[in-house]
Design a protein around this motif. Structure first.
Motif, mmCIF file in Angstrom:
data_model
loop_
_atom_site.group_PDB
_atom_site.id
_atom_site.type_symbol
_atom_site.label_atom_id
_atom_site.label_comp_id
_atom_site.label_asym_id
_atom_site.label_seq_id
_atom_site.Cartn_x
_atom_site.Cartn_y
_atom_site.Cartn_z
ATOM 1 N N UNK B 4 0.841 -1.193 0.000
ATOM 2 C CA UNK B 4 0.000 0.000 0.000
ATOM 3 C C UNK B 4 0.878 1.244 0.000
ATOM 4 N N UNK B 6 0.817 5.647 -0.484
ATOM 5 C CA UNK B 6 -0.004 6.848 -0.468
ATOM 6 C C UNK B 6 0.592 7.847 -1.458
ATOM 7 N N UNK B 34 -7.927 4.400 -3.744
ATOM 8 C CA UNK B 34 -8.981 4.980 -2.922
ATOM 9 C C UNK B 34 -8.665 6.434 -2.587
ATOM 10 N N UNK B 36 -8.826 9.445 -0.398
ATOM 11 C CA UNK B 36 -9.066 9.611 1.040
ATOM 12 C C UNK B 36 -9.491 11.020 1.396
ATOM 13 N N UNK B 37 -8.969 11.995 0.669
ATOM 14 C CA UNK B 37 -9.194 13.372 1.081
ATOM 15 C C UNK B 37 -8.745 14.320 -0.023
ATOM 16 N N UNK B 52 -4.690 6.450 -1.807
ATOM 17 C CA UNK B 52 -3.840 5.288 -1.550
ATOM 18 C C UNK B 52 -4.217 4.159 -2.492
ATOM 19 N N UNK B 96 3.206 3.100 2.988
ATOM 20 C CA UNK B 96 2.239 2.898 4.075
ATOM 21 C C UNK B 96 2.333 1.496 4.641
ATOM 22 N N UNK B 185 1.828 17.799 14.147
ATOM 23 C CA UNK B 185 1.473 17.653 15.562
ATOM 24 C C UNK B 185 1.749 18.968 16.284
ATOM 25 N N UNK B 264 -3.501 16.585 16.584
ATOM 26 C CA UNK B 264 -2.976 15.945 15.389
ATOM 27 C C UNK B 264 -3.758 16.524 14.223
ATOM 28 N N UNK B 265 -3.043 17.035 13.201
ATOM 29 C CA UNK B 265 -3.727 17.609 12.049
ATOM 30 C C UNK B 265 -3.739 16.591 10.907
ATOM 31 N N UNK B 266 -4.893 16.355 10.354
ATOM 32 C CA UNK B 266 -4.995 15.468 9.197
ATOM 33 C C UNK B 266 -4.776 14.005 9.549
ATOM 34 N N UNK B 267 -4.368 13.235 8.552
ATOM 35 C CA UNK B 267 -4.262 11.791 8.718
ATOM 36 C C UNK B 267 -2.981 11.398 9.448
ATOM 37 N N UNK B 268 -3.065 10.308 10.197
ATOM 38 C CA UNK B 268 -1.918 9.811 10.942
ATOM 39 C C UNK B 268 -1.922 8.278 10.868
ATOM 40 N N UNK B 269 -0.756 7.665 10.628
ATOM 41 C CA UNK B 269 -0.735 6.193 10.612
ATOM 42 C C UNK B 269 -1.012 5.646 12.011
ATOM 43 N N UNK B 270 -1.791 4.588 12.075
ATOM 44 C CA UNK B 270 -2.148 3.950 13.339
ATOM 45 C C UNK B 270 -0.927 3.703 14.221
#
Lengths: 298, 298
Positions: B4, B6, B34, B36-37, B52, B96, B185, B264-270
């Motif tokens: 995967x 991004x 996909x 995402x945003x 992604x 990713x 962050x 946290x701004x926007x996407x963050x990996x788990x």
């Protein structure tokens, strides 16, 4: 967003590999269901299976597993260290994503009815699906085990929720229900004094006046020679991992004992850990949709 | 396990909705990818897209987006507050899951070659894909912007990595590369003194002798009347969120200033958040496969 439910059936065979695999094959063969894990214990003579899927397919896989276990396991010959009352002993449904506990309760009822009527196995509903407070606790239902149930089932108080009102000699009886995900979380103490671990466990657990959704006992890790507070969190949204952790630390201070480590046993929902990161980092207004993996699974 | 990657292309149109949607449609239409945003900024006259997918399909979607942008955007007429040099300004590939930075670098090279040859657009490789140290930094490449590039491109030092050695009047030039996920962050301080936030930012960022993979500046949140340390973490595996957080706290102590929150701004990996839970909870031997959602996505 797809509904996702977890199912963790326990069946009473932990030694014969062929039988174990044949039973688990029923899950593998069900489309829309994913087998996540299974482990057998020879001493317990018991296997625990974990799978997830959509509500209907998960219920279907659970039924097929119970049916196959009823064909291949003969409880009148079963021996093992773990308490048990049926070929398929217990089947909890657990809400994972976009599904309520109420929907899982309905799944348990539907499955229980089908198992009772079609397989002629007495079924008891437990935890959130229980038909009375005495039936919430699995240990309470299972008291007397397979051998004792031939009598117990005649007691009007222990009339099954579904199925025949007499014991199935070959398959025993099965407990089906719904519960929140359980997190097994252990905190290691910098001491070899088990009494301290026990004293802390007493303070943090619900029955001792502690946290509403925590169970805890003191355990000795003999290899490392340290004492551990072994915790079960039965509702991590209401009693969080970090709450348990900080409360153990707080109680340990009284003895001048530090926390030297912790461990998560088995599977844990992502949110249970991210809630902890949010707490310790003091994050404001976090949205789980900011987690890349959460967005991907939408 | 599926690879995967991004992709976060920035293109130079943030006002005309029809053009924006038509360009993004190229991503929506690509199977195996996909969206995402995406967000457009009118002042910047620029749109940032996040999607992604598998390596091949992600590269294909990026190419189609660049092609469509080159047809619909005329850089000779573009105005906006954000620095830019091309219709598609910059295209980073970000590893990713189950994919290396090296593979993302190769994707950047393959895409750069195709864009240069087929669309006649000068292409510069940046960050981990850069062909020389001076080209690692995007700001360094982009200096002079679209208008200045008609001269800059003639300098042998700024010969493009792919495509023609002269500027494309309509499409400008495009920067393509590979980089690690960036985490935005911010840590909020219990003070209205911006100088304190700036002083802390200087101490924690790499160029000030601080953390290797942290950039930071002080920012005033005028509505709340508090100062903030705004941080970019460019490699969360080596410079973790909790490390930045604790270092801000440590420096803030000198001023007697507390940390009152973070975001946290926007996407963050788990994994970036779970690493923090592991640190604060002192969890030993955690395996990401214990996270239910990680197991599900296998």
């Amino acid at each position: 967003m797809a509904k996702l439910v977890e199912c963790v059936p326990n069946f009473s065979e932990g030694r014969n590999k062929e039988i174990i695999e044949t039973i688990i094959d029923e899950v593998r063969r069900t489309e829309g269901v994913k087998l996540l894990d299974y482990s057998s214990d020879k001493d317990h003579n018991r296997t625990v299976v974990t799978f997830v899927g959509s509500p209907e397919e998960t219920r279907e896989a659970a039924y097929k597993l119970i049916k196959r276990a009823s064909e291949l396991i003969d409880m009148s010959k079963h021996q093992g260290a773990h308490p048990r009352m049926g070929a398929t002993d217990v089947v909890p449904f657990i809400p994972i994503k976009d599904i309520t506990t109420e929907e899982c309760v309905q799944m348990a009822r539907d499955l229980g009815k089908k198992v009772g009527e079609e397989l002629n196995i007495p079924v008891y509903l437990y935890e959130d699906a229980a038909s009375s407070p005495e039936r919430q606790n699995l240990a309470n239902i299972r008291k007397g085990q397979y051998e004792g149930f031939f009598e117990k089932i005649k007691d009007p108080e222990w009339k099954p929720d579904f199925g025949p009102c007499e014991m199935n000699r070959k398959s025993g009886a099965t407990v089906i229900g719904a519960r929140f995900p359980l997190i097994a979380y252990n905190v290691n103490l910098g001491t070899d004094n088990l009494e301290i671990a026990n004293a802390i466990a007493k303070k943090i657990r619900h029955i001792g006046g502690g946290l509403r959704y925590a169970k805890a006992v003191g355990v000795m890790l003999t290899e490392r020679n340290i004492a551990q507070v072994s915790i079960n969190l039965v509702n991590y949204e209401k009693t969080a991992i970090y709450t348990a952790q900080e409360m153990v630390k707080m109680e340990a201070k009284r003895y001048g004992v530090p926390v030297v480590g912790a461990e998560v046993i088995g599977l844990v929902p992502m949110k249970a850990l991210i809630d902890c990161a949010e707490y310790y980092l003091q994050i404001e207004n976090f949205d789980m949709n900011q987690v890349l993996e959460a967005r991907l699974s939408e």
